[in-house]
Design a protein around this motif. Structure first.
Motif, mmCIF file in Angstrom:
data_model
loop_
_atom_site.group_PDB
_atom_site.id
_atom_site.type_symbol
_atom_site.label_atom_id
_atom_site.label_comp_id
_atom_site.label_asym_id
_atom_site.label_seq_id
_atom_site.Cartn_x
_atom_site.Cartn_y
_atom_site.Cartn_z
ATOM 1 N N UNK A 1 -8.900 8.116 46.214
ATOM 2 C CA UNK A 1 -10.076 8.033 45.924
ATOM 3 C C UNK A 1 -10.949 7.100 46.544
ATOM 4 N N UNK A 2 -12.504 7.455 46.905
ATOM 5 C CA UNK A 2 -13.144 6.549 47.557
ATOM 6 C C UNK A 2 -13.567 5.268 46.893
ATOM 7 N N UNK A 3 -13.559 4.066 47.559
ATOM 8 C CA UNK A 3 -13.870 2.723 46.895
ATOM 9 C C UNK A 3 -15.244 2.609 46.650
ATOM 10 N N UNK A 4 -15.487 2.284 45.609
ATOM 11 C CA UNK A 4 -17.218 2.006 45.046
ATOM 12 C C UNK A 4 -17.508 0.719 45.945
ATOM 13 N N UNK A 5 -18.760 1.191 46.512
ATOM 14 C CA UNK A 5 -19.421 -0.134 47.244
ATOM 15 C C UNK A 5 -20.255 -0.942 46.131
ATOM 16 N N UNK A 6 -20.030 -1.993 46.208
ATOM 17 C CA UNK A 6 -20.871 -2.837 45.265
ATOM 18 C C UNK A 6 -21.806 -3.662 46.190
ATOM 19 N N UNK A 7 -23.117 -3.869 45.773
ATOM 20 C CA UNK A 7 -24.165 -4.860 46.091
ATOM 21 C C UNK A 7 -23.948 -6.016 45.224
ATOM 22 N N UNK A 8 -24.124 -7.312 45.708
ATOM 23 C CA UNK A 8 -24.317 -8.302 44.746
ATOM 24 C C UNK A 8 -25.692 -8.813 45.090
ATOM 25 N N UNK A 9 -26.387 -9.089 43.929
ATOM 26 C CA UNK A 9 -27.604 -9.763 44.167
ATOM 27 C C UNK A 9 -27.686 -11.205 43.561
ATOM 28 N N UNK A 10 -28.046 -12.179 44.312
ATOM 29 C CA UNK A 10 -28.016 -13.641 44.186
ATOM 30 C C UNK A 10 -29.169 -14.342 44.712
#
Ligand code: GRF
Length: 196
Positions: A1-10
């Motif tokens: 299964x494809x990895x989910x791509x995460x964006x971190x906002x900081x």
């Protein structure tokens, strides 16, 4: 299964961002693909560089008066957003584009000590002033209001009467580091299961 791509906002130093970046280096579920900040000198941008993760700087005008950030997120194939010390209110168009896919961490036991102006040392000073016997982080889904989305997880630590706001901050932050990455992963896994 494809990895989910995460964006971190900081917006700040990025100690939570670092923990998330470290955690997802070895995950089969997801990876951090972008770090977004509203501050050009935020420590989190240097941390992203050390992990070779691309960064994107936003400004108030483009964030609130355009939907440009959606194009950036799309270009990086972002499927999930983690707010880790991001101080700006998330605009409605972004909440709508990522329904149930934005988590925030707040350094107190919501619904107490949340809302506009309740961030950083203000939170821990208020907890101290109220003589609370415990505190801890809250991880919650993000909606259009500060600190009001559904709560996913809370952890607690006990406070001593002599604890200063800095002591409270340290205790709460160490719980944030211990739990935020794994809760992000658990929420993503739950969503993957639901979508299959
Ligand atoms: C954390 O206490 C988090 O709960 C709050 O902002 C702080 C960010 O700290 N939302 P850091 O930048 O991750 O060190």
């Amino acid at each position: 299964m494809n990895k989910t791509k995460i964006a971190i906002f900081a917006s700040g130093g990025g100690s939570n961002a670092r923990k998330i970046l470290e955690y997802f280096q070895d995950s089969e579920t997801a990876e951090v693909a972008l770090v977004v900040s509203n501050k050009k000198d935020a420590g989190v941008l240097d941390i992203a560089d050390t992990f070779s993760v691309p960064t994107h700087l936003i400004n108030r005008q483009s964030f609130y008066e355009t939907t440009e950030i959606l194009e950036v997120l799309k270009a990086h194939d972002i499927g999930f957003i983690a707010l880790a010390g991001f101080l700006w209110l998330v605009p409605a168009y972004l909440v709508k584009a990522y329904p149930g896919k934005i988590l925030n961490i707040h350094p107190a036991l919501l619904p107490k000590y949340g809302g506009k102006g309740m961030y950083g040392h203000h939170v821990h000073e208020a907890v101290k002033a109220a003589g609370e016997l415990e505190s801890g982080p809250t991880i919650h889904f993000v909606n259009e209001h500060y600190d009001e989305g559904d709560i996913v997880f809370q952890a607690t630590c006990s406070l001593e009467p002599e604890d200063e706001p800095e002591d409270i901050a340290r205790k709460v932050l160490s719980l944030e580091h211990a739990h935020f990455p794994r809760i992000i992963e658990a929420v993503i896994i739950k969503q993957k299961v639901r979508n299959n």
